[in-house]
Design a protein around this motif. Sequence first.
Motif, PDB file in Angstrom:
ATOM      1  N   ALA A 125       3.888  -3.615  -8.772  1.00 56.04           N
ATOM      2  CA  ALA A 125       3.320  -2.269  -8.853  1.00 56.04           C
ATOM      3  C   ALA A 125       4.412  -1.212  -8.730  1.00 56.04           C
ATOM      4  CB  ALA A 125       2.263  -2.073  -7.766  1.00 56.04           C
ATOM      5  N   ALA A 126       5.335  -1.436  -7.798  1.00 55.10           N
ATOM      6  CA  ALA A 126       6.445  -0.490  -7.622  1.00 55.10           C
ATOM      7  C   ALA A 126       7.346  -0.479  -8.843  1.00 55.10           C
ATOM      8  CB  ALA A 126       7.246  -0.854  -6.374  1.00 55.10           C
ATOM      9  N   ILE A 152       6.465  -1.198 -11.972  1.00 58.59           N
ATOM     10  CA  ILE A 152       5.768  -0.521 -13.061  1.00 58.59           C
ATOM     11  C   ILE A 152       5.839   0.992 -12.883  1.00 58.59           C
ATOM     12  CG2 ILE A 152       3.498  -0.148 -14.109  1.00 58.59           C
ATOM     13  CD1 ILE A 152       4.800  -2.799 -14.859  1.00 58.59           C
ATOM     14  N   ARG A 153       5.718   1.447 -11.643  1.00 56.34           N
ATOM     15  CA  ARG A 153       5.833   2.895 -11.397  1.00 56.34           C
ATOM     16  C   ARG A 153       7.192   3.421 -11.852  1.00 56.34           C
ATOM     17  NH1 ARG A 153       8.048   5.130  -7.178  1.00 56.34           N
ATOM     18  NH2 ARG A 153       7.697   3.325  -5.826  1.00 56.34           N
ATOM     19  N   ARG A 154       8.249   2.670 -11.528  1.00 57.67           N
ATOM     20  CA  ARG A 154       9.589   3.103 -11.960  1.00 57.67           C
ATOM     21  C   ARG A 154       9.686   3.143 -13.483  1.00 57.67           C
ATOM     22  NH1 ARG A 154      11.308  -0.262  -7.514  1.00 57.67           N
ATOM     23  NH2 ARG A 154      11.426  -2.040  -8.937  1.00 57.67           N
ATOM     24  N   ASN A 155       9.192   2.084 -14.138  1.00 56.85           N
ATOM     25  CA  ASN A 155       9.317   1.995 -15.594  1.00 56.85           C
ATOM     26  C   ASN A 155       8.430   2.998 -16.323  1.00 56.85           C
ATOM     27  OD1 ASN A 155      11.111  -0.110 -15.263  1.00 56.85           O
ATOM     28  ND2 ASN A 155       9.586  -1.711 -15.553  1.00 56.85           N
ATOM     29  N   LEU A 156       7.261   3.287 -15.732  1.00 60.98           N
ATOM     30  CA  LEU A 156       6.327   4.204 -16.382  1.00 60.98           C
ATOM     31  C   LEU A 156       6.739   5.656 -16.174  1.00 60.98           C
ATOM     32  CD1 LEU A 156       3.721   3.894 -18.014  1.00 60.98           C
ATOM     33  CD2 LEU A 156       2.438   4.131 -15.884  1.00 60.98           C
ATOM     34  N   THR A 157       7.396   5.929 -15.076  1.00 56.65           N
ATOM     35  CA  THR A 157       7.813   7.297 -14.773  1.00 56.65           C
ATOM     36  C   THR A 157       8.824   7.802 -15.805  1.00 56.65           C
ATOM     37  OG1 THR A 157       7.419   6.996 -12.409  1.00 56.65           O
ATOM     38  CG2 THR A 157       8.922   8.759 -13.043  1.00 56.65           C
ATOM     39  N   ARG A 158       9.645   6.878 -16.300  1.00 55.96           N
ATOM     40  CA  ARG A 158      10.695   7.292 -17.244  1.00 55.96           C
ATOM     41  C   ARG A 158      10.137   7.946 -18.511  1.00 55.96           C
ATOM     42  NH1 ARG A 158      13.628   3.322 -21.057  1.00 55.96           N
ATOM     43  NH2 ARG A 158      14.787   4.751 -22.361  1.00 55.96           N
ATOM     44  N   PRO A 159       9.244   7.301 -19.284  1.00 54.19           N
ATOM     45  CA  PRO A 159       8.727   7.995 -20.474  1.00 54.19           C
ATOM     46  C   PRO A 159       7.933   9.252 -20.131  1.00 54.19           C
ATOM     47  CG  PRO A 159       7.538   5.939 -20.108  1.00 54.19           C
ATOM     48  CD  PRO A 159       8.727   5.917 -19.208  1.00 54.19           C
ATOM     49  N   VAL A 160       7.239   9.246 -19.004  1.00 53.26           N
ATOM     50  CA  VAL A 160       6.474  10.425 -18.607  1.00 53.26           C
ATOM     51  C   VAL A 160       7.411  11.612 -18.376  1.00 53.26           C
ATOM     52  CG1 VAL A 160       5.103  11.417 -16.729  1.00 53.26           C
ATOM     53  CG2 VAL A 160       4.491   9.182 -17.678  1.00 53.26           C
ATOM     54  N   GLN A 161       8.526  11.356 -17.700  1.00 49.74           N
ATOM     55  CA  GLN A 161       9.485  12.429 -17.439  1.00 49.74           C
ATOM     56  C   GLN A 161      10.212  12.854 -18.714  1.00 49.74           C
ATOM     57  OE1 GLN A 161      11.937  10.811 -14.305  1.00 49.74           O
ATOM     58  NE2 GLN A 161      10.578  11.565 -12.682  1.00 49.74           N
ATOM     59  N   GLU A 162      10.593  11.869 -19.533  1.00 49.27           N
ATOM     60  CA  GLU A 162      11.357  12.192 -20.740  1.00 49.27           C
ATOM     61  C   GLU A 162      10.519  12.952 -21.758  1.00 49.27           C
ATOM     62  OE1 GLU A 162      13.015   8.515 -22.071  1.00 49.27           O
ATOM     63  OE2 GLU A 162      14.571   8.481 -20.521  1.00 49.27           O
ATOM     64  N   THR A 184      -2.043  -0.391  -8.016  1.00 42.08           N
ATOM     65  CA  THR A 184      -2.498  -0.960  -6.754  1.00 42.08           C
ATOM     66  C   THR A 184      -2.643  -2.469  -6.851  1.00 42.08           C
ATOM     67  OG1 THR A 184      -4.152  -0.676  -5.010  1.00 42.08           O
ATOM     68  CG2 THR A 184      -4.962  -0.640  -7.275  1.00 42.08           C
ATOM     69  N   THR A 185      -3.204  -3.072  -5.804  1.00 40.39           N
ATOM     70  CA  THR A 185      -3.433  -4.518  -5.727  1.00 40.39           C
ATOM     71  C   THR A 185      -4.933  -4.767  -5.547  1.00 40.39           C
ATOM     72  OG1 THR A 185      -3.153  -4.505  -3.324  1.00 40.39           O
ATOM     73  CG2 THR A 185      -1.171  -4.907  -4.665  1.00 40.39           C
ATOM     74  N   PRO A 186      -5.401  -5.996  -5.736  1.00 36.75           N
ATOM     75  CA  PRO A 186      -6.837  -6.258  -5.564  1.00 36.75           C
ATOM     76  C   PRO A 186      -7.360  -5.862  -4.188  1.00 36.75           C
ATOM     77  CG  PRO A 186      -5.799  -8.109  -6.687  1.00 36.75           C
ATOM     78  CD  PRO A 186      -4.693  -7.196  -6.251  1.00 36.75           C
ATOM     79  N   GLU A 187      -6.572  -6.124  -3.157  1.00 32.38           N
ATOM     80  CA  GLU A 187      -7.021  -5.823  -1.799  1.00 32.38           C
ATOM     81  C   GLU A 187      -7.167  -4.320  -1.589  1.00 32.38           C
ATOM     82  OE1 GLU A 187      -5.468  -9.676  -2.298  1.00 32.38           O
ATOM     83  OE2 GLU A 187      -4.342  -7.793  -2.537  1.00 32.38           O
TER      84      GLU A 187
END
Length: 801
Positions: free
Chosen positions: A77-78, A80-90, A122-125
Amino acid sequence: MSALPQTFIDWFNGQGWDIHPHQSDMFDRKDAAALVLIAPTGGGKTLAGFLPTLVELADGAHKGLHTIYVSPLKALAADIRRNLTRPVQEMDLPIRIEDRTGDTSYTQKRRQRVDPPHILLTTPESLSLLTSYEDAPRMFAGVSRIIVDEIHALSESKRGDQLMLAISRLQAMAPNLRRVGLSATVDDPDAIGRELAPSCTACDIIHADPGPAPNISMLVTDTPPPWAGGGAKYAIPAVLEQVKKHKTTLIFHNTRAQAEIFFHNLWLENTDDLPIGIHHGSLSRDQREAVETAMTQGALRAVVCTGSLDLGIDWGDVDLVIQVGAPKNVKRLVQRIGRANHRYNAPSKAMLVPANRFEVIECQAAIDAALAGDLDETRKNSGPRDVLCQHILIRACAGPFDENDLLAEIRSVGAYADLTRAEFDDCLDFVATGGYALRAYDKWQRLMRRPDGQWQLRDPRSAARIRMNIGTIQDTDTLKVRMRGAGKPLGEVEEGFASTLTAGDTFLIGGKIVRYQGIRDLVVEVTKSASQTPKVATFNGTKFATSTQLSDRILSMFAMGEWPDLPAHTADWLALQSEVSKLPERDRILVETFPHDSRHYTCVYGFAGRNAQQTLGLILSQRMEQAGLDPLGFVSTDYATLLWGLEPVTDPHALLRPDGLRDGLDEWLAGNMVMKRTFRTAANIAMLTERNSPGNRKSGKQVTFSSDILYDTLLRYDPDHLMMRITRVEAMQGLVDFSRIEDMLTRTGGAIDHVALDRLPPLAAPLLLEVGKIPVLGSGRDRLEAEKAAELMQKAGVKTQ
């Protein structure tokens, strides 16, 4: 393809990328109620899953939570956040992305419920926990999509059942919710689709180009593997050579204990001081994050790890995966292989290191299966009742509910589609009253029916206790390990392991050798140790059973008669077995009987997996006892059970007769720790017992003690109690694995090859090393074990080199 906004087209062009066909297909079908993408590692699954979300959020019109992403791992999850933040910022998109896991701070969690981000990872829990709050309908009302990553990994466990129940709750709060599943390794896509889709909806399945075949081989070593054991210490020089030749190498192990021991031995041999880390689930969060950061920055040449790095995390420049020990499961191997060369249409590179001589055969079978794309079949059982009981309590925390509405929601989940009204009422009654034998105790009077017919919590304050115990992950009871006088913990060890330690004992954790000082306030206190050899290892770890599919491949290899793909030492061993006795066959059970050291031995080759072979040992021991053969003990591996006693077995057909297999087994199980362990797990999940309460964490011993008392009470006064029925089903499916014994007998039709020998047969000889494994402390241990192995194999007529 549906037209992408110009902002996105420009961004793709700026990266020098062309959108992949499966990404285009995912975007075109973005409005499907349920959609599964099966794409190879590095194929852009994440972007394919999120592209519709990013486009829909690009204009800034949507307020509140839009997309939920669910991962089996906090680290994923962490990532994916790093990888997804890049296109969003760019692309300067007005999108807020946050993760919410067990590592998220309390303050941030509270804020997220009031002001949720557009995309929540997030996670299932954590998702189940969010649905338990009274304000959940407000938070989730605007949710449009849920993305389940690595769906194959979740679907095979109770975490998947819990997740699908949580999604059914989401669907009730957000009727237009669209479901997306992502995976690289699926043996039955249609089954995954049926699990993801609500009962009234068909699931679209998109298959990406699988890309080039992986480059998989067996690591060649100067020293052959030992005859028994799981450490693969013999291969460390060859592993180090491969580490030197590559940018970053992931060295996977099946258990945390093996990872710790291998890392320690690797470090002792690391004379070039290559930067090497270790990563597994029992290490402290700080240590795990430090290793993850170093990997992302390309600062490590190798990481010794377990399943904590199995799944789709993109870690820097990993260009080689080494699997130490047989993978036991083809899907697990394929998943781990995918960590190397994490790029589309780039072949992954992996090497397998068998820990012992038989694992050479299993590793070759796994390589052949992976290259053929022949994945293990997943046997899916009906929805577990303990998870259902927990879900009812979670639902009650959110406020009053109508039982008919809840039943309809639950039946929309594939695993619970056939749930009968009586089965549901049974779970509801248990949750409300504790069941017949426990309804007199206020502690288990948790729900009450209101005058309007709806159900609610009897005491609203109990919601806090329920929320603290949400989840289906039931690790062995663990204690924190902390340097005496220091603040942050090093990690965790099993409570059972800690109880065996005496002051001064040294053990491994996080690659460090520490000295045990004592237990204080449920924390294991240690100090630094200058020793280079730990007195004991750490962690029991999970012992995987070889899958049915891999076992079949091994038996098919035996039938070949020649083995040009195997190293000469292993091929010669099999040839000698054929000459002295015979090799096991798929449609027959091989039973060898032979004398050794004034005892009579019987070896039964069932290839049913470790748990089933152990159960078979219990059954055969009972029958030998009844026949007056005076059995003394047995030992089991994934492929065989070796029994020994004072009298010889002359009629194995009588021992292996299919009728009456369960006779005595249920009675033996009833008073056995197998059942008590199973009951404790089910009781925790169903929340009959609890591990955590406000301001108090129970020790494993306390939980065990209370669950044992409950088990004994129910066994005596209410043996048909729901929890006892759940326990029997779980034990037979899991720790006992009785179905694989039945499958073995069905597969062979009772055909038995009995070979009576006057000497130790080659294939059975390594099992005697399991029998005689006595811990020997000090530097001579490896030498003594090697000498013992050489002596036994010499008796079996096998060349030791």
